[in-house]
Design a protein around this motif. Structure first.
Motif, PDB file in Angstrom:
ATOM      1  N   THR A 117       0.832  -1.202   0.000  1.00  0.00           N
ATOM      2  CA  THR A 117       0.000   0.000   0.000  1.00  0.00           C
ATOM      3  C   THR A 117       0.867   1.253   0.000  1.00  0.00           C
ATOM      4  OG1 THR A 117      -1.708  -1.199   1.206  1.00  0.00           O
ATOM      5  CG2 THR A 117      -1.856   1.197   1.216  1.00  0.00           C
ATOM      6  N   LEU A 118       1.969   1.230   0.773  1.00  0.00           N
ATOM      7  CA  LEU A 118       2.911   2.362   0.733  1.00  0.00           C
ATOM      8  C   LEU A 118       3.537   2.489  -0.654  1.00  0.00           C
ATOM      9  CD1 LEU A 118       4.778   2.017   4.144  1.00  0.00           C
ATOM     10  CD2 LEU A 118       3.188   3.813   3.481  1.00  0.00           C
ATOM     11  N   GLY A 119       3.866   1.341  -1.255  1.00  0.00           N
ATOM     12  CA  GLY A 119       4.462   1.354  -2.591  1.00  0.00           C
ATOM     13  C   GLY A 119       3.521   1.919  -3.631  1.00  0.00           C
ATOM     14  N   LYS A 120       2.241   1.652  -3.509  1.00  0.00           N
ATOM     15  CA  LYS A 120       1.263   2.198  -4.455  1.00  0.00           C
ATOM     16  C   LYS A 120       1.131   3.708  -4.306  1.00  0.00           C
ATOM     17  CE  LYS A 120      -2.656   0.067  -4.785  1.00  0.00           C
ATOM     18  NZ  LYS A 120      -3.860  -0.743  -4.473  1.00  0.00           N
ATOM     19  N   ASN A 121       1.327   4.213  -3.083  1.00  0.00           N
ATOM     20  CA  ASN A 121       1.296   5.660  -2.857  1.00  0.00           C
ATOM     21  C   ASN A 121       2.459   6.312  -3.609  1.00  0.00           C
ATOM     22  OD1 ASN A 121       1.234   8.269  -1.896  1.00  0.00           O
ATOM     23  ND2 ASN A 121       1.129   7.688   0.248  1.00  0.00           N
ATOM     24  N   GLY A 122       3.658   5.770  -3.448  1.00  0.00           N
ATOM     25  CA  GLY A 122       4.799   6.189  -4.244  1.00  0.00           C
ATOM     26  C   GLY A 122       5.471   7.484  -3.838  1.00  0.00           C
ATOM     27  N   SER A 123       5.038   8.152  -2.793  1.00  0.00           N
ATOM     28  CA  SER A 123       5.646   9.426  -2.410  1.00  0.00           C
ATOM     29  C   SER A 123       6.963   9.188  -1.665  1.00  0.00           C
ATOM     30  CB  SER A 123       4.681  10.216  -1.522  1.00  0.00           C
ATOM     31  OG  SER A 123       4.490   9.537  -0.295  1.00  0.00           O
ATOM     32  N   HIS A 127       7.643  10.327   1.265  1.00  0.00           N
ATOM     33  CA  HIS A 127       7.310   9.982   2.646  1.00  0.00           C
ATOM     34  C   HIS A 127       6.989   8.486   2.775  1.00  0.00           C
ATOM     35  CE1 HIS A 127       5.826  10.292   6.708  1.00  0.00           C
ATOM     36  NE2 HIS A 127       4.672   9.763   6.341  1.00  0.00           N
ATOM     37  N   ALA A 128       6.268   7.934   1.812  1.00  0.00           N
ATOM     38  CA  ALA A 128       5.934   6.510   1.841  1.00  0.00           C
ATOM     39  C   ALA A 128       7.198   5.664   1.692  1.00  0.00           C
ATOM     40  CB  ALA A 128       4.945   6.182   0.722  1.00  0.00           C
ATOM     41  N   ARG A 129       8.111   6.110   0.825  1.00  0.00           N
ATOM     42  CA  ARG A 129       9.366   5.381   0.627  1.00  0.00           C
ATOM     43  C   ARG A 129      10.196   5.388   1.907  1.00  0.00           C
ATOM     44  NH1 ARG A 129      12.142   3.934  -4.284  1.00  0.00           N
ATOM     45  NH2 ARG A 129      10.407   4.837  -5.419  1.00  0.00           N
ATOM     46  N   ARG A 130      10.248   6.520   2.580  1.00  0.00           N
ATOM     47  CA  ARG A 130      11.023   6.612   3.830  1.00  0.00           C
ATOM     48  C   ARG A 130      10.369   5.794   4.945  1.00  0.00           C
ATOM     49  NH1 ARG A 130      12.427  13.031   3.451  1.00  0.00           N
ATOM     50  NH2 ARG A 130      14.197  12.793   2.037  1.00  0.00           N
ATOM     51  N   THR A 131       9.052   5.751   4.970  1.00  0.00           N
ATOM     52  CA  THR A 131       8.346   4.939   5.962  1.00  0.00           C
ATOM     53  C   THR A 131       8.626   3.457   5.743  1.00  0.00           C
ATOM     54  OG1 THR A 131       6.600   6.610   6.032  1.00  0.00           O
ATOM     55  CG2 THR A 131       6.091   4.453   6.975  1.00  0.00           C
ATOM     56  N   GLN A 174      16.121  -2.232   4.366  1.00  0.00           N
ATOM     57  CA  GLN A 174      16.942  -2.701   3.249  1.00  0.00           C
ATOM     58  C   GLN A 174      16.579  -1.893   2.009  1.00  0.00           C
ATOM     59  OE1 GLN A 174      16.886  -6.924   2.636  1.00  0.00           O
ATOM     60  NE2 GLN A 174      17.184  -7.374   4.806  1.00  0.00           N
ATOM     61  N   LYS A 175      17.550  -1.123   1.514  1.00  0.00           N
ATOM     62  CA  LYS A 175      17.280  -0.229   0.386  1.00  0.00           C
ATOM     63  C   LYS A 175      16.884  -0.987  -0.876  1.00  0.00           C
ATOM     64  CE  LYS A 175      20.276   3.560   1.812  1.00  0.00           C
ATOM     65  NZ  LYS A 175      21.446   4.371   1.475  1.00  0.00           N
ATOM     66  N   ASN A 176      17.569  -2.107  -1.154  1.00  0.00           N
ATOM     67  CA  ASN A 176      17.261  -2.860  -2.375  1.00  0.00           C
ATOM     68  C   ASN A 176      15.839  -3.398  -2.351  1.00  0.00           C
ATOM     69  OD1 ASN A 176      19.830  -2.400  -3.269  1.00  0.00           O
ATOM     70  ND2 ASN A 176      20.632  -4.336  -2.490  1.00  0.00           N
ATOM     71  N   ALA A 177      15.400  -3.875  -1.192  1.00  0.00           N
ATOM     72  CA  ALA A 177      14.040  -4.405  -1.082  1.00  0.00           C
ATOM     73  C   ALA A 177      13.014  -3.298  -1.277  1.00  0.00           C
ATOM     74  CB  ALA A 177      13.853  -5.074   0.276  1.00  0.00           C
ATOM     75  N   VAL A 178      13.264  -2.124  -0.705  1.00  0.00           N
ATOM     76  CA  VAL A 178      12.323  -1.004  -0.859  1.00  0.00           C
ATOM     77  C   VAL A 178      12.278  -0.557  -2.318  1.00  0.00           C
ATOM     78  CG1 VAL A 178      11.874   1.388  -0.205  1.00  0.00           C
ATOM     79  CG2 VAL A 178      12.579  -0.256   1.530  1.00  0.00           C
TER      80      VAL A 178
END
Length: 194
Positions: free
Chosen positions: A53-59, A61-65, A72-76
């Motif tokens: 759901t955070l990934g669908k938002n794409g902002s 702030h969502a990425r940092r959350t 893990q940066k690669n997973a995000v």
């Protein structure tokens, strides 16, 4: 009474549980499907769906959350670039749990947890390739002669020491020194490989 307290505790402290679930979600993102116990799969599902759901938002702030939770940066990055766009039409239910039966050692219920919109990736092929590489890397010693039976062992015992003394005399001594193995330390190239 435990009304309205639905956290699955898994017999761990809060810090251990958070780290376990974050690692399970990262593995799910990386491999598209993981095999785990049924209780862990049921605990992983809400966190994985929250991350999509955070990934669908794409902002930002969502990425940092998501990064604060998964660590893990690669997973995000893979979550935001690959998995969330595939699930854009869905309003939830991004994962499925498939029960597998009981583990042989301790009879724990096992299950697969996977993405519903999973790319067609089979994990069995890389496993077979890894087994083939292991076989190539570690050749088994070959027996040149078949093993004699007990009756045959009694007679040729006198002849074997003579045969062993002749073999070193026939083989010419090697004048070349063995080359040292090339070692790679954590993916870095050594000075000789550059």
């Amino acid at each position: 009474m435990r009304h309205q307290k639905k956290t699955i505790k898994l017999g761990r402290t809060a810090e251990h549980r958070k780290a376990l679930l974050a690692n399970q979600v990262c593995s799910l993102i990386e491999h598209q499907r993981i095999k785990t116990t049924l209780a862990k799969a049921k605990a992983v599902r809400p966190l994985a769906e929250r991350m999509v759901t955070l990934g669908k938002n794409g902002s930002i702030h969502a990425r940092r959350t998501a990064l604060a939770t998964l660590r893990q940066k690669n997973a995000v990055r893979k979550l935001f670039d690959d998995i969330a766009p595939r699930s854009a039409e869905r309003n939830g239910g991004y994962t499925r749990i498939i029960k597998l039966g009981y583990r042989k050692s301790d009879s724990a219920s096992m299950a697969f947890i996977e993405w519903v919109d999973m790319a067609e990736v089979l994990e069995e092929k890389p496993a077979k390739e890894a087994k083939a590489k292991k076989k190539e890397a570690e050749p088994k010693p070959k027996q040149t002669e078949p093993q004699p039976t007990q009756a045959e062992r009694a007679e040729p015992e006198k002849e074997e020491p003579v045969a062993e003394e002749e073999q070193p005399a026939e083989a010419p001594p090697s004048t070349e020194e063995p080359k040292p193995k090339k070692r790679r330390w954590f993916g870095r190239k050594s000075d000789s490989e550059k």
